[in-house]
Design an enzyme around this catalytic site. Sequence first.
Site, PDB file in Angstrom:
ATOM      1  N   GLU A 134     -46.698  22.106 -42.569  1.00 53.83           N
ATOM      2  CA  GLU A 134     -46.627  20.711 -42.109  1.00 53.83           C
ATOM      3  C   GLU A 134     -47.249  19.779 -43.139  1.00 53.83           C
ATOM      4  OE1 GLU A 134     -47.965  22.397 -38.590  1.00 53.83           O
ATOM      5  OE2 GLU A 134     -46.908  20.956 -37.300  1.00 53.83           O
TER       6      GLU A 134
ATOM      7  N   LYS B 289     -22.033  20.923 -45.769  1.00 56.74           N
ATOM      8  CA  LYS B 289     -20.586  20.666 -45.707  1.00 56.74           C
ATOM      9  C   LYS B 289     -20.023  20.761 -47.134  1.00 56.74           C
ATOM     10  CE  LYS B 289     -20.903  18.070 -41.404  1.00 56.74           C
ATOM     11  NZ  LYS B 289     -22.244  17.530 -41.154  1.00 56.74           N
TER      12      LYS B 289
ATOM     13  N   ASP C 292     -24.192   7.504 -44.071  1.00 59.55           N
ATOM     14  CA  ASP C 292     -24.288   8.905 -43.684  1.00 59.55           C
ATOM     15  C   ASP C 292     -23.144   9.622 -44.400  1.00 59.55           C
ATOM     16  OD1 ASP C 292     -24.000  11.371 -42.519  1.00 59.55           O
ATOM     17  OD2 ASP C 292     -24.280  10.676 -40.462  1.00 59.55           O
TER      18      ASP C 292
ATOM     19  N   ARG D 107     -27.602  25.150 -43.751  1.00 56.09           N
ATOM     20  CA  ARG D 107     -27.468  24.167 -42.676  1.00 56.09           C
ATOM     21  C   ARG D 107     -28.738  23.310 -42.609  1.00 56.09           C
ATOM     22  NH1 ARG D 107     -23.609  23.762 -39.086  1.00 56.09           N
ATOM     23  NH2 ARG D 107     -22.502  25.344 -40.271  1.00 56.09           N
TER      24      ARG D 107
ATOM     25  N   THR E 108     -26.027  15.873 -44.569  1.00 51.42           N
ATOM     26  CA  THR E 108     -26.305  17.280 -44.292  1.00 51.42           C
ATOM     27  C   THR E 108     -26.139  17.997 -45.626  1.00 51.42           C
ATOM     28  OG1 THR E 108     -23.997  17.659 -43.709  1.00 51.42           O
ATOM     29  CG2 THR E 108     -25.516  17.263 -41.884  1.00 51.42           C
TER      30      THR E 108
ATOM     31  N   TYR F 279     -46.187  28.143 -42.195  1.00 48.23           N
ATOM     32  CA  TYR F 279     -46.243  26.754 -41.732  1.00 48.23           C
ATOM     33  C   TYR F 279     -46.625  25.861 -42.903  1.00 48.23           C
ATOM     34  CZ  TYR F 279     -45.387  26.208 -36.785  1.00 48.23           C
ATOM     35  OH  TYR F 279     -44.776  26.080 -35.580  1.00 48.23           O
TER      36      TYR F 279
HETATM   37  N1  DSN Z   1     -20.205  18.507 -36.300  1.00 54.48           N
HETATM   38  C1  DSN Z   1     -19.965  17.852 -37.552  1.00 54.48           C
HETATM   39  C2  DSN Z   1     -18.514  17.760 -37.865  1.00 54.48           C
HETATM   40  O1  DSN Z   1     -17.806  18.699 -37.582  1.00 54.48           O
HETATM   41  O2  DSN Z   1     -18.063  16.778 -38.422  1.00 54.48           O
HETATM   42  C3  DSN Z   1     -20.605  16.544 -37.637  1.00 54.48           C
HETATM   43  O3  DSN Z   1     -21.930  16.649 -37.310  1.00 54.48           O
END
Ligand code: DSN
Length: 427
Positions: A68, A241, A212, A247, A238, A66
């Site tokens: 925090e 990607k 974003d 993730r 994120t 942990y």
């Molecule tokens: N689920 C993602 C996508 O496929 O674009 C976005 O969060």
Amino acid sequence: MEKKRYYHIRTTFLYMSHLSATDREIADIIEKERLRQLNGLELIASENLVSKAVLEAMGSIMTNKYAEGYPGKRYYGGCEFHDMAENLARDRLKTLFGAQHANVQPHSGTQANMAVYFAFMKLGETLMSMKLSQGGHLSHGSPVSFTGQFYKVAQYGVDPETEVIDYGVVEELARKERPKILVCGASAYPRTIDFKAFQEIADGVGAYCMADIAHIAGLCATGVHPNSVGVVNFTTTTTHKTLRGPRGGAIMCNTEYAQAIDKAIFPGMQGGPLMHTITAKAVCFHEALRPSFTDYSRQIVKNAKAMADTLIGHDLRLVSGGTDNHLILLDLTAQGITGLEAEIALGKAGITVNKNTIPNENRSPFVTSGLRIGTPAVTSRGMKEEQMHQIGDYIASILKDISNTAQIARIEKEVIAMAGKYPLYPE
Ligand code: DSN
């Protein structure tokens, strides 16, 4: 019903040996998924293949703690090494994007977005963003997300003719709606986003601007797409990607917003950070700082353009007529098939894509008239333009004759053969 597609069986990962001994059911499921990934072509635009180094960090003992709080200011003892890992993750992310401040604790992209809203917008204030059906994201104000329920939402779309963002229209809407936060960034928009134009529109109406960049983060980090960091007030992303990490999520901003953002994440809306994931984020950012990652990002776009050219050559219609980034949005209206039917048929041939709404969609999100196709994962496997032309031919053949099961079966064999030449982990 289980399907036999798995011709290329490679040696089982050694690190699964404990799992195989203690939990056969889960070990078998993971092995099946490994074979699915190995033998298929992953064209979901938001997915990728992480390195073994990232996998190792994610599966490490860093999960046993942990932590925090933030480095140097934790609520638990024994965090000295977790502090080092989180500091490295933050510093590397700042270097990668040229950010003044980075928070690497968001568990996901939605939570990164939520933190920005939580820090800078009161309940009932106006959030302005792109419509989900035209490329936006659930967490940008969809009525089924908390964002659509906690905030007043005003949304822009794409121009009905060109299918790209019309900044004049966005500005007009912003003047009318006076949002507190103007959101740009999308999950199904194949064109370049002008972050400077968005920030200027936000400035003109006294709003904050949040980009974003979840989908295009790897492209922004390497200059293959303009970077939003240092241009807009807040950048969320994120890490899994185009950035090709574990993730999770992250936020970048100037120092003046750092405290509010950090407080919004913890203690505002998250508890203990996922320290194994943060450690793996540090590994991902280190990888993304290498020159080879820039080559990789460039190849993602070259591959998407090659695939787009092939599909256009087969008389398929691409939303906006092409792509500038890692994804293609196909409009299947002229073929008389739905996105759902296309997704299923391509899936039978081992080509994984997702149905997607298109601008001015008249079908439900579970059916759709479109298909989203992305190149990050196949590019990670080393595929280039030649393979994209081949895959484009497969896709077009199936979409034009969707009930031809013999053709699907033939293509499935070819897909397996092609995939076998590009292992997930060649080493
Ligand atoms: N689920 C993602 C996508 O496929 O674009 C976005 O969060």
